[in-house]
Design a protein around this motif. Structure first.
Motif, PDB file in Angstrom:
ATOM      1  N   VAL A 102       0.990  -1.221  -0.028  1.00  0.00           N
ATOM      2  CA  VAL A 102      -0.233   0.095   0.375  1.00  0.00           C
ATOM      3  C   VAL A 102       1.001   1.177   0.087  1.00  0.00           C
ATOM      4  CG1 VAL A 102      -1.742   1.196   1.181  1.00  0.00           C
ATOM      5  CG2 VAL A 102      -1.899  -1.167   1.191  1.00  0.00           C
ATOM      6  N   HIS A 103       0.850   1.989  -1.090  1.00  0.00           N
ATOM      7  CA  HIS A 103       1.773   3.185  -1.156  1.00  0.00           C
ATOM      8  C   HIS A 103       1.124   4.505  -0.764  1.00  0.00           C
ATOM      9  CE1 HIS A 103       4.758   0.982  -3.917  1.00  0.00           C
ATOM     10  NE2 HIS A 103       3.749   0.429  -4.148  1.00  0.00           N
ATOM     11  N   PRO A 104       1.916   5.012   0.241  1.00  0.00           N
ATOM     12  CA  PRO A 104       1.547   6.149   1.033  1.00  0.00           C
ATOM     13  C   PRO A 104       1.258   7.514   0.169  1.00  0.00           C
ATOM     14  CG  PRO A 104       3.564   5.644   1.761  1.00  0.00           C
ATOM     15  CD  PRO A 104       3.265   4.647   0.687  1.00  0.00           C
ATOM     16  N   TYR A 105       2.102   7.581  -0.967  1.00  0.00           N
ATOM     17  CA  TYR A 105       2.101   8.450  -1.766  1.00  0.00           C
ATOM     18  C   TYR A 105       2.478   9.851  -1.123  1.00  0.00           C
ATOM     19  CZ  TYR A 105       0.518   5.543  -5.482  1.00  0.00           C
ATOM     20  OH  TYR A 105       0.214   4.329  -5.865  1.00  0.00           O
ATOM     21  N   GLY A 106       3.650   9.725  -0.164  1.00  0.00           N
ATOM     22  CA  GLY A 106       4.122  10.975   0.524  1.00  0.00           C
ATOM     23  C   GLY A 106       3.511  11.170   2.023  1.00  0.00           C
ATOM     24  N   ARG A 107       2.470  10.685   2.173  1.00  0.00           N
ATOM     25  CA  ARG A 107       1.763  10.936   3.324  1.00  0.00           C
ATOM     26  C   ARG A 107       2.510   9.793   4.549  1.00  0.00           C
ATOM     27  NH1 ARG A 107      -3.544   8.782   3.515  1.00  0.00           N
ATOM     28  NH2 ARG A 107      -2.612   7.374   2.009  1.00  0.00           N
ATOM     29  N   VAL A 108       2.320  10.061   5.899  1.00  0.00           N
ATOM     30  CA  VAL A 108       2.772   9.540   6.708  1.00  0.00           C
ATOM     31  C   VAL A 108       1.686   8.726   7.227  1.00  0.00           C
ATOM     32  CG1 VAL A 108       3.961   9.184   9.103  1.00  0.00           C
ATOM     33  CG2 VAL A 108       4.885  10.933   7.559  1.00  0.00           C
ATOM     34  N   ILE A 109       1.955   7.096   7.037  1.00  0.00           N
ATOM     35  CA  ILE A 109       0.812   6.278   7.692  1.00  0.00           C
ATOM     36  C   ILE A 109       1.297   5.767   8.991  1.00  0.00           C
ATOM     37  CG2 ILE A 109      -0.060   4.233   7.086  1.00  0.00           C
ATOM     38  CD1 ILE A 109      -0.405   5.145   4.781  1.00  0.00           C
ATOM     39  N   PRO A 110       0.378   6.270  10.025  1.00  0.00           N
ATOM     40  CA  PRO A 110       0.550   5.888  11.313  1.00  0.00           C
ATOM     41  C   PRO A 110       0.601   4.350  11.664  1.00  0.00           C
ATOM     42  CG  PRO A 110      -1.571   6.618  10.938  1.00  0.00           C
ATOM     43  CD  PRO A 110      -1.031   6.733   9.729  1.00  0.00           C
ATOM     44  N   GLU A 111       1.367   4.043  12.410  1.00  0.00           N
ATOM     45  CA  GLU A 111       1.284   2.668  13.000  1.00  0.00           C
ATOM     46  C   GLU A 111      -0.112   2.411  13.488  1.00  0.00           C
ATOM     47  OE1 GLU A 111       5.756   1.821  15.063  1.00  0.00           O
ATOM     48  OE2 GLU A 111       4.224   1.005  16.168  1.00  0.00           O
ATOM     49  N   ARG A 112      -0.561   1.016  13.458  1.00  0.00           N
ATOM     50  CA  ARG A 112      -1.714   0.587  14.024  1.00  0.00           C
ATOM     51  C   ARG A 112      -1.463  -0.594  14.780  1.00  0.00           C
ATOM     52  NH1 ARG A 112      -5.227   2.139   9.619  1.00  0.00           N
ATOM     53  NH2 ARG A 112      -4.398   3.982   9.041  1.00  0.00           N
ATOM     54  N   LEU A 113      -2.317  -0.865  15.702  1.00  0.00           N
ATOM     55  CA  LEU A 113      -2.361  -1.884  16.642  1.00  0.00           C
ATOM     56  C   LEU A 113      -3.217  -2.966  16.474  1.00  0.00           C
ATOM     57  CD1 LEU A 113      -1.462  -0.408  20.210  1.00  0.00           C
ATOM     58  CD2 LEU A 113       0.107  -1.831  19.019  1.00  0.00           C
ATOM     59  N   ILE A 114      -2.900  -4.248  16.541  1.00  0.00           N
ATOM     60  CA  ILE A 114      -3.979  -5.261  16.489  1.00  0.00           C
ATOM     61  C   ILE A 114      -3.581  -6.113  17.771  1.00  0.00           C
ATOM     62  CG2 ILE A 114      -4.672  -7.481  15.505  1.00  0.00           C
ATOM     63  CD1 ILE A 114      -4.148  -6.083  12.592  1.00  0.00           C
ATOM     64  N   GLY A 115      -4.391  -5.804  18.779  1.00  0.00           N
ATOM     65  CA  GLY A 115      -4.273  -6.355  20.049  1.00  0.00           C
ATOM     66  C   GLY A 115      -2.866  -5.626  20.532  1.00  0.00           C
ATOM     67  N   THR A 116      -1.853  -6.460  20.523  1.00  0.00           N
ATOM     68  CA  THR A 116      -0.438  -5.741  21.397  1.00  0.00           C
ATOM     69  C   THR A 116       0.532  -5.778  20.087  1.00  0.00           C
ATOM     70  OG1 THR A 116       0.148  -7.960  21.833  1.00  0.00           O
ATOM     71  CG2 THR A 116      -0.929  -6.448  23.679  1.00  0.00           C
ATOM     72  N   THR A 117       0.064  -5.914  18.862  1.00  0.00           N
ATOM     73  CA  THR A 117       1.116  -6.106  17.764  1.00  0.00           C
ATOM     74  C   THR A 117       0.980  -4.824  17.167  1.00  0.00           C
ATOM     75  OG1 THR A 117       0.582  -8.572  17.397  1.00  0.00           O
ATOM     76  CG2 THR A 117       1.513  -7.358  15.532  1.00  0.00           C
ATOM     77  N   ARG A 118       2.281  -4.220  16.868  1.00  0.00           N
ATOM     78  CA  ARG A 118       2.408  -3.085  16.099  1.00  0.00           C
ATOM     79  C   ARG A 118       2.585  -3.343  14.753  1.00  0.00           C
ATOM     80  NH1 ARG A 118       8.275  -1.174  17.751  1.00  0.00           N
ATOM     81  NH2 ARG A 118       7.688   0.569  16.404  1.00  0.00           N
ATOM     82  N   VAL A 119       1.353  -2.585  13.778  1.00  0.00           N
ATOM     83  CA  VAL A 119       1.519  -3.137  12.365  1.00  0.00           C
ATOM     84  C   VAL A 119       1.923  -1.669  11.737  1.00  0.00           C
ATOM     85  CG1 VAL A 119      -0.167  -3.535  10.659  1.00  0.00           C
ATOM     86  CG2 VAL A 119      -0.712  -4.388  12.743  1.00  0.00           C
ATOM     87  N   VAL A 120       3.096  -2.109  10.780  1.00  0.00           N
ATOM     88  CA  VAL A 120       3.526  -0.852   9.976  1.00  0.00           C
ATOM     89  C   VAL A 120       3.762  -1.151   8.727  1.00  0.00           C
ATOM     90  CG1 VAL A 120       5.795   0.392  10.049  1.00  0.00           C
ATOM     91  CG2 VAL A 120       5.179  -0.801  12.287  1.00  0.00           C
ATOM     92  N   ASN A 121       3.231  -0.292   8.009  1.00  0.00           N
ATOM     93  CA  ASN A 121       3.367  -0.204   6.625  1.00  0.00           C
ATOM     94  C   ASN A 121       4.665   0.550   6.109  1.00  0.00           C
ATOM     95  OD1 ASN A 121       3.637   0.573   3.674  1.00  0.00           O
ATOM     96  ND2 ASN A 121       1.608   1.498   3.535  1.00  0.00           N
ATOM     97  N   VAL A 122       5.755  -0.388   5.803  1.00  0.00           N
ATOM     98  CA  VAL A 122       7.221   0.037   5.716  1.00  0.00           C
ATOM     99  C   VAL A 122       7.505   0.727   4.160  1.00  0.00           C
ATOM    100  CG1 VAL A 122       8.034  -1.533   7.182  1.00  0.00           C
ATOM    101  CG2 VAL A 122       7.829  -1.997   4.913  1.00  0.00           C
ATOM    102  N   VAL A 123       6.302   0.818   3.373  1.00  0.00           N
ATOM    103  CA  VAL A 123       6.755   1.625   2.299  1.00  0.00           C
ATOM    104  C   VAL A 123       6.966   3.085   2.471  1.00  0.00           C
ATOM    105  CG1 VAL A 123       5.786   2.060   0.129  1.00  0.00           C
ATOM    106  CG2 VAL A 123       5.386  -0.054   1.082  1.00  0.00           C
ATOM    107  N   PRO A 124       8.069   3.587   1.735  1.00  0.00           N
ATOM    108  CA  PRO A 124       8.954   3.117   1.035  1.00  0.00           C
ATOM    109  C   PRO A 124       9.717   2.330   1.733  1.00  0.00           C
ATOM    110  CG  PRO A 124       9.404   5.352   1.107  1.00  0.00           C
ATOM    111  CD  PRO A 124       8.172   5.112   1.993  1.00  0.00           C
ATOM    112  N   TRP A 125      10.409   2.862   3.063  1.00  0.00           N
ATOM    113  CA  TRP A 125      11.296   1.977   3.952  1.00  0.00           C
ATOM    114  C   TRP A 125      10.882   2.487   5.383  1.00  0.00           C
ATOM    115  CZ3 TRP A 125      14.772   4.894   6.961  1.00  0.00           C
ATOM    116  CH2 TRP A 125      15.144   6.137   6.519  1.00  0.00           C
ATOM    117  N   SER A 126      11.271   2.040   6.371  1.00  0.00           N
ATOM    118  CA  SER A 126      11.083   2.304   7.707  1.00  0.00           C
ATOM    119  C   SER A 126      12.286   1.606   8.650  1.00  0.00           C
ATOM    120  CB  SER A 126       9.918   1.728   8.526  1.00  0.00           C
ATOM    121  OG  SER A 126       8.762   2.285   7.711  1.00  0.00           O
TER     122      SER A 126
END
Ligand SMILES: [Zn+2]
Length: 202
Positions: A174-198
């Motif tokens: 999922v390309h953020p096209y310049g926006r910063v995609i915030p981390e999400r939580l599923i339970g205690t799991t951090r979900v990170v969209n790493v595009v383009p890199w993190s």
């Protein structure tokens, strides 16, 4: 290439491991593994070629066929591995939207998830956990903002995360096209969209 992490920028980071979430040029991954000299595990994306080993049943040869994909990197698609002190599982590919490799229906991916779950259940828990990091190309269902059919993500990933509670689940696609995609939580799991890199601290 914008997502490139080349040269000086690369010299400023000291990661313990590199996680590739797919749709990255193989020569870029080979460059990273050669420059950083740490393990690089990855899953293929829907724009990557098939990494299935060629069927050599009828062409016996004394030579091992070359492993497809970027050299020096470890393809963890559908597999569990241990690297840099972490237990890591991977599932590549996207929802099927056209002909080609590395695409699956929800049902097909559900069966891939099930096989991975079995492999994980057979492992001994470490630090109260059987899985530390989940690496996927597509997001877990509903975790990304994208709602269109190709990007909505896999229901099976959600199940896997809820069952095994990894510390981290990283995905691409999922390309953020310049926006910063915030981390999400599923339970205690951090979900990170790493595009383009993190760069992620665990
Ligand atoms: Zn993709």
């Amino acid at each position: 290439m914008e997502e490139a992490f080349y040269g000086e920028k690369l010299a400023t980071v000291r990661p313990d491991i590199v996680l590739g979430c797919g749709d990255l040029p193989f020569d870029y991954l080979e460059y990273l593994v050669s420059m950083l000299d740490v393990p690089l595990v990855y899953v293929p994306g829907n724009h990557d070629p098939s990494l299935k080993l060629p069927d050599t049943t009828w062409t016996p040869s004394r030579h091992e066929p070359p492993v497809p994909g970027p050299q020096g990197c470890v393809n963890i698609d559908g597999r569990v591995t241990e690297a840099s002190g972490l237990r890591i599982a991977g599932l590549g590919g996207s929802l099927r939207y056209k002909e080609g490799p590395n695409q699956y229906t929800q049902g097909e991916m559900g069966r891939r998830v099930l096989r991975l779950e079995v492999a994980l259940r057979l492992k001994r828990a470490r630090g109260g956990r059987k899985l530390d990091v989940l690496v996927t190309h597509s997001p877990p269902f509903g975790a990304a903002e994208a709602q269109d059919a190709a990007h909505i993500g896999f229901v099976g990933f959600l199940r896997l995360i809820r069952a095994f509670k990894p510390a981290l689940a990283v995905h691409g696609h999922v390309h953020p096209y310049g926006r910063v995609i915030p981390e999400r939580l599923i339970g205690t799991t951090r979900v990170v969209n790493v595009v383009p890199w993190s760069l992620i601290d665990l």
